[in-house]
Design an enzyme around this catalytic site. Structure first.
Site, PDB file in Angstrom:
ATOM      1  N   LYS A  19      -2.778  24.037   6.880  1.00  0.00           N
ATOM      2  CA  LYS A  19      -2.790  22.636   6.441  1.00  0.00           C
ATOM      3  C   LYS A  19      -4.164  22.173   5.968  1.00  0.00           C
ATOM      4  CE  LYS A  19       1.546  21.488   7.257  1.00  0.00           C
ATOM      5  NZ  LYS A  19       2.450  21.214   6.119  1.00  0.00           N
ATOM      6  N   GLU A  44       1.710  11.775   6.927  1.00  0.00           N
ATOM      7  CA  GLU A  44       2.829  11.996   7.835  1.00  0.00           C
ATOM      8  C   GLU A  44       2.540  13.288   8.573  1.00  0.00           C
ATOM      9  OE1 GLU A  44       2.749  13.082   4.802  1.00  0.00           O
ATOM     10  OE2 GLU A  44       3.318  15.182   5.110  1.00  0.00           O
ATOM     11  N   SER A  60       1.060  31.191   9.336  1.00  0.00           N
ATOM     12  CA  SER A  60       0.560  29.911   8.820  1.00  0.00           C
ATOM     13  C   SER A  60      -0.245  29.133   9.843  1.00  0.00           C
ATOM     14  CB  SER A  60       1.722  29.068   8.305  1.00  0.00           C
ATOM     15  OG  SER A  60       2.671  28.888   9.335  1.00  0.00           O
TER      16      SER A  60
END
Lengths: 396, 263
Positions: free
Chosen positions: A87, A109, A376
């Site tokens: 992210k 969000e 990830s």
């Protein structure tokens, strides 16, 4: 008639209230202005390398490879990034862009909390105000990340509308952006929403496959046979796929959260159970009922618990370039445990969906074939939930 | 001239918004009749959507409750078909793109055909801006419906391109943010309607945040009418199945204020 922007085949577009059109147009213009600017890219590279710990490692998983007895398995270690997930790639890019645009406030969000933590981190670094919208259900199941965001100076707003999960957090962030666009940038966390978000987020995440390609060529002297990544909205997957899209011999496999199974209503496998629709600013595939009402979705993974998928994935699916396979909670939990014991790496429960599919297909591949799995994120945040799944209560 | 344009032909218009099926369709029917009786010039009927991203908490709740009560797009069509004979003012649907796009096997075309068959005059789609309107506007034109365009305080250079292709009426969004009652509206509506007037004579009605007769009068004085949603939904939340006479009283007071602004 004005031309619709940001299309991937029939997918994408800008399905948003008129109130937001100038804001997305301003973002589009700013992105075009800065994306190829040498100074901007230099600044972003420094942030990636010095702050976020890039490039991330491409690790040869020897034990796993030997245990499965098939393809040679490499792990793209996005879990080693600062803040613990992919992210941060997107967030640093968007925060830098927002700064160039003169914005002083970031809103976001979050589902699992990884994107919220990354945004709060970037806001702290850039001296910006930060507000994170998070479904009340997720606030409860990801208490540690909520604390981290507050520690970093962000305000966390629990969202109680709808199913109180990721989709409702997106809706609430959009509402807040409608309310206040002049000083605020909406730092959307996935390759979804109205144009230009799917393109901007894809470009910032594409660093994953850019590195993977260089690393595997250096290591093996050839491209991999398959690249696997988990898919919710699809940002780590598109980042992992992007620089391989033109390499037709590389299989691209997105692993969707099937929850309790694609033959149940408790699933979030959009490609496998959804159909074409329009929601959250984009035309794409969505889990919905016969009247177009968005379906409540379910997955053990808060980060994949979303009823849609990014438009570029819908397009890659429609042209047959990428495959999208369902992986259940049970399979993901088994893979979570397997990777922890086999390689000493605790993957995020999201990433464990990709690992689970690798466990199925690697043994069917030959030892001279190569597979890359994108890990990830790291799995610390998921230990309490997985323990609970196995009937054990620990402090989250 | 479309029926919608005609609704503005006799002075300033008052346009109430009601969520279909909240609290149930029977009550919605009584409210529509009371609204017409009280002087509503055009009625916006909301088809509930699971995730109404342009709505504030009041209308969000109405959407959720209506869906929980079992309302569907088909039941709303049947409801309109039954009541249309008693309603003489234009009726427009207000909803979200996916409700229309994902309707039946023909999507937008089938939806618009059904609208024409039951006597709907136009569509307001909260999440379809100018750039995306074609796939909705074409079936609207095919079946004689007006696609209602929206203009917001941030539209600026977009105002004239939107207005030049507008049909029916133009929905001028009074303020930033989502639907809901506001104590103050600070946007210079007059400046927006002036720019619209330079390119079209399609009537302009102002909505978002209006709840008092004073606000309605002020908005109507610099436009062709006022739209009220959340304030009406709040009355329905309070009075439930007995809401029709209360909504009627409220609309009468609002209509008088709007009319006075035009004289």
């Amino acid at each position: 008639m004005a031309q619709s922007k940001g299309r991937f085949g029939a997918f994408g577009g800008q399905y948003i209230p008129e109130t937001l059109m100038n804001a997305v147009e301003e973002l589009d213009q700013a992105y075009l202005r800065w994306k190829d600017d040498p100074g901007f890219n230099e600044e972003l590279s420094v942030l990636f390398n010095e702050y976020a710990n890039r490039p991330s490692r491409l690790y040869y998983a020897r034990k796993m490879t030997e245990d499965l007895g098939g393809a040679k398995i490499y792990l793209k270690r996005e879990d080693l990034n600062f803040t613990g997930a992919h992210k941060v790639n997107n967030v640093l890019g968007q925060a830098l862009l927002a700064k160039k645009m003169g914005k002083t406030r970031l809103i976001a969000e979050t589902g699992a909390g990884q994107h919220g933590v990354a945004t709060a981190t970037a806001a702290a670094l850039f001296g910006m105000e930060c507000v994170v919208f998070m479904g009340k259900v997720d606030v409860e199941r990801q208490a540690l990340n909520v604390y981290k965001m507050r520690l970093l100076g962000a305000k966390v707003v629990p969202v109680t509308s709808g199913t109180a999960t990721l989709k409702d957090a997106v809706s609430e962030a959009m509402r807040e952006w409608t309310n206040r666009v002049s000083d605020t940038h909406y730092c959307l966390g996935s390759v979804m929403g109205p144009h230009p978000f799917p393109t901007i987020v894809r470009d910032f995440q594409a660093v994953i496959s850019r590195e993977t390609k260089q690393q595997i060529l250096k290591r093996e002297g050839r491209l991999p046979d398959a690249v696997l990544a988990c898919v919710g909205g699809g940002s780590n997957a598109i980042g992992s796929f992007y620089h391989f899209i033109d390499d037709k011999d590389v299989r691209l496999i997105g692993c969707e959260a099937a929850g309790r199974g694609i033959d149940t209503f408790e699933t979030a496998a959009t490609v496998n159970t959804g159909r074409l629709g329009i929601f959250h600013g984009m035309k794409s595939l969505f889990c919905q009922n016969e009247y177009g009402q968005i379906a409540p979705v379910y997955s053990i993974s808060a980060g994949l618990d979303y009823p849609g998928i990014g438009p570029e994935h819908a397009w890659l699916h429609s042209i047959g370039r990428a495959e999208y396979v369902p992986v259940t909670d049970e399979e993901a939990v088994q893979a979570f445990e397997y990777m922890s014991r086999m390689e000493g790496i605790i993957p995020a429960i999201e990433s464990a969906h990709a690992v689970a599919h690798a466990l199925k297909i690697a043994p069917q591949m030959s030892p001279d074939q190569i597979m890359v799995i994108t890990i990830s994120g790291r799995g610390d945040k998921d230990c309490a939930a997985v323990a609970r799944y196995r009937g054990e209560e620990i402090e989250g | 001239m479309s029926r919608i344009r005609e609704a503005f032909a006799h002075g300033k218009a008052f346009i109430p918004f009601v969520t279909a099926g909240y609290p149930d369709l029977e009550t919605t029917g009584k409210i529509l009749l009371a609204a017409q009786e009280a002087g509503a010039d055009l009625i916006e009927l909301g088809i509930p959507f699971s995730d109404p991203t342009a709505e504030g908490p009041v209308i969000q709740t109405a959407n959720v409750k209506a869906l929980e009560g079992g309302v569907t797009t088909d039941r709303i069509f049947e409801f309109v078909e039954q009541i249309r004979g008693q309603i003489h003012v234009p009726l427009v649907f207000m909803t979200y793109a996916n409700v229309i796009y994902s309707y039946g096997k023909d999507g937008s075309d089938g939806f618009c055909r059904r609208c024409r068959d039951v006597g709907i005059d136009g569509l307001i789609i909260a999440d379809v801006p100018f750039e995306e309107k074609e796939e909705f506007d074409l079936p609207c034109k095919k079946y004689g419906l007006d696609f209602i365009s929206m203009i917001a305080p941030t539209s600026e250079d977009r105002i004239q391109k939107i207005a030049s292709q507008a049909d029916g009426f133009i929905y001028v969004v009074s303020s930033m943010g989502v639907t809901g009652v506001r104590s103050e509206i600070t946007t210079d509506i007059g400046a927006i309607t002036e720019r619209i007037r330079e390119v079209t004579d399609v009537p302009c009605a102002v909505g978002f945040g209006i709840s008092t007769p004073e606000q309605a009068a002020r908005m109507a004085s610099c436009s062709d009418g006022a739209i009220v949603g959340s304030a009406i939904i709040r009355l329905i939340s309070r009075w439930g199945k007995d809401a029709a006479p209360e909504v009627g009283k409220y609309i009468r007071s609002m209509k008088e204020a709007v009319e006075a602004a035009g004289s």
